[in-house]
Design a protein around this motif. Structure first.
Motif, PDB file in Angstrom:
ATOM      1  N   GLY A  38       0.766  -1.530   0.115  1.00 42.86           N
ATOM      2  CA  GLY A  38      -0.141   0.192   0.137  1.00 42.86           C
ATOM      3  C   GLY A  38       0.952   1.114   0.412  1.00 42.86           C
ATOM      4  O   GLY A  38       0.776   1.825  -0.612  1.00 42.86           O
ATOM      5  N   ARG A  39       1.711   1.376   1.237  1.00 39.96           N
ATOM      6  CA  ARG A  39       2.753   2.507   0.363  1.00 39.96           C
ATOM      7  C   ARG A  39       3.481   2.711  -0.691  1.00 39.96           C
ATOM      8  O   ARG A  39       3.626   3.500  -1.103  1.00 39.96           O
ATOM      9  CB  ARG A  39       3.591   2.207   1.981  1.00 39.96           C
ATOM     10  CG  ARG A  39       3.181   2.367   3.388  1.00 39.96           C
ATOM     11  CD  ARG A  39       4.374   1.936   4.294  1.00 39.96           C
ATOM     12  NE  ARG A  39       3.407   2.758   5.764  1.00 39.96           N
ATOM     13  CZ  ARG A  39       4.156   3.184   6.670  1.00 39.96           C
ATOM     14  NH1 ARG A  39       5.707   3.876   6.369  1.00 39.96           N
ATOM     15  NH2 ARG A  39       3.720   3.341   8.053  1.00 39.96           N
ATOM     16  N   MET A  43       3.613   5.831  -2.872  1.00 42.14           N
ATOM     17  CA  MET A  43       4.127   6.877  -3.427  1.00 42.14           C
ATOM     18  C   MET A  43       4.449   7.095  -5.349  1.00 42.14           C
ATOM     19  O   MET A  43       4.396   7.669  -6.025  1.00 42.14           O
ATOM     20  CB  MET A  43       5.646   6.063  -2.851  1.00 42.14           C
ATOM     21  CG  MET A  43       5.828   6.385  -1.293  1.00 42.14           C
ATOM     22  SD  MET A  43       6.861   5.484  -1.014  1.00 42.14           S
ATOM     23  CE  MET A  43       8.576   6.281  -1.645  1.00 42.14           C
ATOM     24  N   LEU A  44       4.551   6.202  -5.523  1.00 43.37           N
ATOM     25  CA  LEU A  44       3.873   5.407  -7.380  1.00 43.37           C
ATOM     26  C   LEU A  44       3.113   6.030  -7.679  1.00 43.37           C
ATOM     27  O   LEU A  44       3.333   6.965  -8.321  1.00 43.37           O
ATOM     28  CB  LEU A  44       3.696   4.407  -8.341  1.00 43.37           C
ATOM     29  CG  LEU A  44       3.846   3.579  -8.700  1.00 43.37           C
ATOM     30  CD1 LEU A  44       5.229   3.915  -9.652  1.00 43.37           C
ATOM     31  CD2 LEU A  44       3.858   1.868  -9.010  1.00 43.37           C
ATOM     32  N   ARG A  62      14.669  12.703  -2.909  1.00 38.47           N
ATOM     33  CA  ARG A  62      15.781  11.495  -2.508  1.00 38.47           C
ATOM     34  C   ARG A  62      16.026  11.427  -0.857  1.00 38.47           C
ATOM     35  O   ARG A  62      16.227   9.768  -1.923  1.00 38.47           O
ATOM     36  CB  ARG A  62      17.145  13.053  -2.138  1.00 38.47           C
ATOM     37  CG  ARG A  62      18.291  11.911  -1.860  1.00 38.47           C
ATOM     38  CD  ARG A  62      18.843  11.659  -3.341  1.00 38.47           C
ATOM     39  NE  ARG A  62      19.748  11.205  -2.883  1.00 38.47           N
ATOM     40  CZ  ARG A  62      19.974   9.943  -3.429  1.00 38.47           C
ATOM     41  NH1 ARG A  62      19.257   9.097  -4.609  1.00 38.47           N
ATOM     42  NH2 ARG A  62      21.079   8.695  -3.488  1.00 38.47           N
ATOM     43  N   LEU A  63      14.625  11.125  -0.317  1.00 40.91           N
ATOM     44  CA  LEU A  63      14.660  10.065   0.858  1.00 40.91           C
ATOM     45  C   LEU A  63      13.847   9.205   0.099  1.00 40.91           C
ATOM     46  O   LEU A  63      14.025   7.759   0.327  1.00 40.91           O
ATOM     47  CB  LEU A  63      13.751  10.437   1.890  1.00 40.91           C
ATOM     48  CG  LEU A  63      13.753   9.467   2.843  1.00 40.91           C
ATOM     49  CD1 LEU A  63      14.793   8.970   3.461  1.00 40.91           C
ATOM     50  CD2 LEU A  63      12.542  10.101   3.963  1.00 40.91           C
ATOM     51  N   ASN A  64      12.557   9.434  -0.936  1.00 42.58           N
ATOM     52  CA  ASN A  64      12.205   8.540  -0.843  1.00 42.58           C
ATOM     53  C   ASN A  64      13.001   7.218  -2.440  1.00 42.58           C
ATOM     54  O   ASN A  64      12.405   6.017  -2.719  1.00 42.58           O
ATOM     55  CB  ASN A  64      10.506   8.436  -1.974  1.00 42.58           C
ATOM     56  CG  ASN A  64       9.570   9.532  -1.277  1.00 42.58           C
ATOM     57  OD1 ASN A  64       9.658   8.761  -0.045  1.00 42.58           O
ATOM     58  ND2 ASN A  64       8.938  10.685  -1.492  1.00 42.58           N
ATOM     59  N   GLN A  65      13.544   7.476  -3.257  1.00 43.83           N
ATOM     60  CA  GLN A  65      14.650   7.273  -4.034  1.00 43.83           C
ATOM     61  C   GLN A  65      15.172   6.236  -3.428  1.00 43.83           C
ATOM     62  O   GLN A  65      15.461   5.327  -4.241  1.00 43.83           O
ATOM     63  CB  GLN A  65      15.228   8.126  -4.822  1.00 43.83           C
ATOM     64  CG  GLN A  65      14.770   9.139  -5.891  1.00 43.83           C
ATOM     65  CD  GLN A  65      15.327  10.226  -6.223  1.00 43.83           C
ATOM     66  OE1 GLN A  65      16.655   9.776  -7.052  1.00 43.83           O
ATOM     67  NE2 GLN A  65      15.680  11.166  -6.669  1.00 43.83           N
ATOM     68  N   PHE A  87       8.586   2.538 -10.602  1.00 43.02           N
ATOM     69  CA  PHE A  87       8.969   4.036 -10.273  1.00 43.02           C
ATOM     70  C   PHE A  87      10.144   4.780 -10.941  1.00 43.02           C
ATOM     71  O   PHE A  87      10.444   5.729 -10.619  1.00 43.02           O
ATOM     72  CB  PHE A  87       9.394   3.618  -8.630  1.00 43.02           C
ATOM     73  CG  PHE A  87       9.520   4.983  -7.808  1.00 43.02           C
ATOM     74  CD1 PHE A  87       8.799   5.576  -7.279  1.00 43.02           C
ATOM     75  CD2 PHE A  87      10.824   4.744  -6.557  1.00 43.02           C
ATOM     76  CE1 PHE A  87       8.490   6.568  -6.235  1.00 43.02           C
ATOM     77  CE2 PHE A  87      10.733   6.050  -6.094  1.00 43.02           C
ATOM     78  CZ  PHE A  87       9.846   7.157  -5.509  1.00 43.02           C
ATOM     79  N   GLU A  88      11.497   3.672 -11.119  1.00 43.06           N
ATOM     80  CA  GLU A  88      12.130   4.662 -11.423  1.00 43.06           C
ATOM     81  C   GLU A  88      11.987   5.413 -13.178  1.00 43.06           C
ATOM     82  O   GLU A  88      12.053   5.894 -13.250  1.00 43.06           O
ATOM     83  CB  GLU A  88      13.706   3.550 -11.737  1.00 43.06           C
ATOM     84  CG  GLU A  88      14.840   3.603 -12.189  1.00 43.06           C
ATOM     85  CD  GLU A  88      15.647   2.975 -12.748  1.00 43.06           C
ATOM     86  OE1 GLU A  88      16.687   3.201 -14.066  1.00 43.06           O
ATOM     87  OE2 GLU A  88      15.460   2.071 -12.253  1.00 43.06           O
TER      88      GLU A  88
END
Length: 98
Positions: A38-39, A43-44, A62-65, A87-88
């Motif tokens: 779910g998280r 984010m996506l 940056r943190l999410n990456q 995501f990338e």
């Protein structure tokens, strides 16, 4: 050697071991793959909804990456790899990829 036994020079520690002879407790908690899923999907969805730039401030981007790939490790391999790829891809589309 226990906390109350002197060493070979006769020195006894002023304070014993913090945990004594107790067995170490397990600190690992159970991870719920559905919560992780779910998280990651959240984010996506945020990054997909963005049109021209990251939906987050630079520090959060940056943190999410950094956290997205290891979070995906809690999922089955095929799903993990697909989510990482998506995501990338979205980060590259927004010129955010590191």
């Amino acid at each position: 050697m226990t906390a109350h036994t002197p060493d070979m020079f006769g020195w006894t520690p002023a304070q014993g071991d913090l945990f004594g002879d107790a067995a170490p407790a397990s600190t690992a908690s159970q991870v719920d793959p559905d919560e992780v899923r779910g998280r990651l999907h959240g984010m996506l969805a945020q990054v997909r909804a963005a049109e021209k730039r990251s939906p987050w401030p630079p520090e959060t981007s940056r943190l999410n990456q950094l956290i997205f790939p290891p979070m995906a490790n809690w999922l089955p391999a095929e799903e993990r790899d697909q989510l990482r790829f998506e995501f990338e891809t979205e980060l590259k589309r927004l010129n955010v990829a590191a």
